[in-house]
Design an enzyme around this catalytic site. Structure first.
Site, PDB file in Angstrom:
ATOM      1  N   GLY A 147     -38.703 -31.220 -28.042  1.00 13.66           N
ATOM      2  CA  GLY A 147     -38.923 -30.818 -29.425  1.00 13.66           C
ATOM      3  C   GLY A 147     -37.627 -30.855 -30.223  1.00 13.66           C
ATOM      4  N   TYR A 153     -28.236 -30.652 -27.587  1.00 14.23           N
ATOM      5  CA  TYR A 153     -27.960 -30.567 -26.151  1.00 14.23           C
ATOM      6  C   TYR A 153     -26.519 -30.938 -25.826  1.00 14.23           C
ATOM      7  CZ  TYR A 153     -33.044 -30.278 -25.724  1.00 14.23           C
ATOM      8  OH  TYR A 153     -34.354 -29.902 -25.835  1.00 14.23           O
ATOM      9  N   HIS A 159     -28.244 -25.403 -28.304  1.00 17.98           N
ATOM     10  CA  HIS A 159     -28.569 -24.921 -26.962  1.00 17.98           C
ATOM     11  C   HIS A 159     -27.338 -24.605 -26.121  1.00 17.98           C
ATOM     12  CE1 HIS A 159     -32.692 -25.513 -27.817  1.00 17.98           C
ATOM     13  NE2 HIS A 159     -32.716 -26.829 -27.678  1.00 17.98           N
TER      14      HIS A 159
END
Length: 215
Positions: A147, A153, A159
């Site tokens: 998503g 990342y 994240h």
């Protein structure tokens, strides 16, 4: 070559489902045999338990892993588990095809791992782990949709970690542990947030990825 795609997405029109069909078409065009184990379509039960076995060992203390080992020896797994095991035994390559949920596998796919990669069948008993694992002559990789965009990342991203770090438990602790040669994952980022043109480009990249790894 026999290819097993274990597919875990409820919607047949999802991009995850499109990736599964793209891989199927690629390998079939090359003359290989492809099986898609569509877990949602099968209504696969993700919960392991006594129902996994046609009969129990009779030990005074019930332990799931030991019953798996007993069922391996007695060839007495319930048919839904035994069918998936037969597919895995025949496969020369395994693709786990799924949307990334909570940094991990959807429950239905985690249940497939729990029930099918059974103690005594996939590891333990007469089999070792990692380089000595049962499936050491076979390749495997993860085909994933996310998503979040790729920019999330990394250490500076939302994240706060790389996707390689997030997938380590799956790649090393599941697929690699039972002996597969683990290829790098194919990741389609933020597929619900991008244009149709961008999705088509991802499919071209997936075909190139398959060509590179399965020449």
């Amino acid at each position: 070559m026999n290819i097993l795609i274990v597919h875990a997405h409820e919607n047949k029109d999802s991009f995850s489902s499109t990736l599964a069909q793209t891989a199927k078409g690629f390998f079939e065009q090359k003359g290989h045999k492809v099986t898609i184990s569509d877990l949602y379509r099968k209504g696969f039960n993700p919960v392991g338990g006594k129902h996994d076995f046609k009969n129990l060992s009779g030990n005074a203390y019930y332990k799931y892993a030991l019953e798996q080992n007993y069922a391996t020896q007695e060839n007495s797994f319930a048919e839904d588990v035994a069918k998936e095991m037969r597919l895995l035994e025949k496969a020369d390559a395994l693709i786990l095809n799924f949307p990334l949920w909570w940094f991990g596998l959807p429950a239905i796919l985690k249940g497939w791992v729990d029930r099918v990669l059974a103690y005594g069948f996939a590891y333990g008993g007469e089999y070792g782990i990692y380089k000595d694992g049962r499936f050491k002559e076979k390749k495997a990789f993860l085909s994933i949709t996310t998503g979040s965009p790729a920019s999330f990342y990394n250490a500076e991203g939302v994240h706060g970690r790389s996707l390689d770090n997030i997938l380590k438990n799956i790649n090393e602790g599941i697929v690699g542990l039972v002996g597969f040669e683990v290829l790098r994952p194919f990741v389609a980022y933020a597929v619900s947030r991008i244009s149709e043109k961008e999705r088509k480009l991802i499919l071209k990249k997936y075909t190139a990825f398959l060509e590179e790894n399965f020449d």
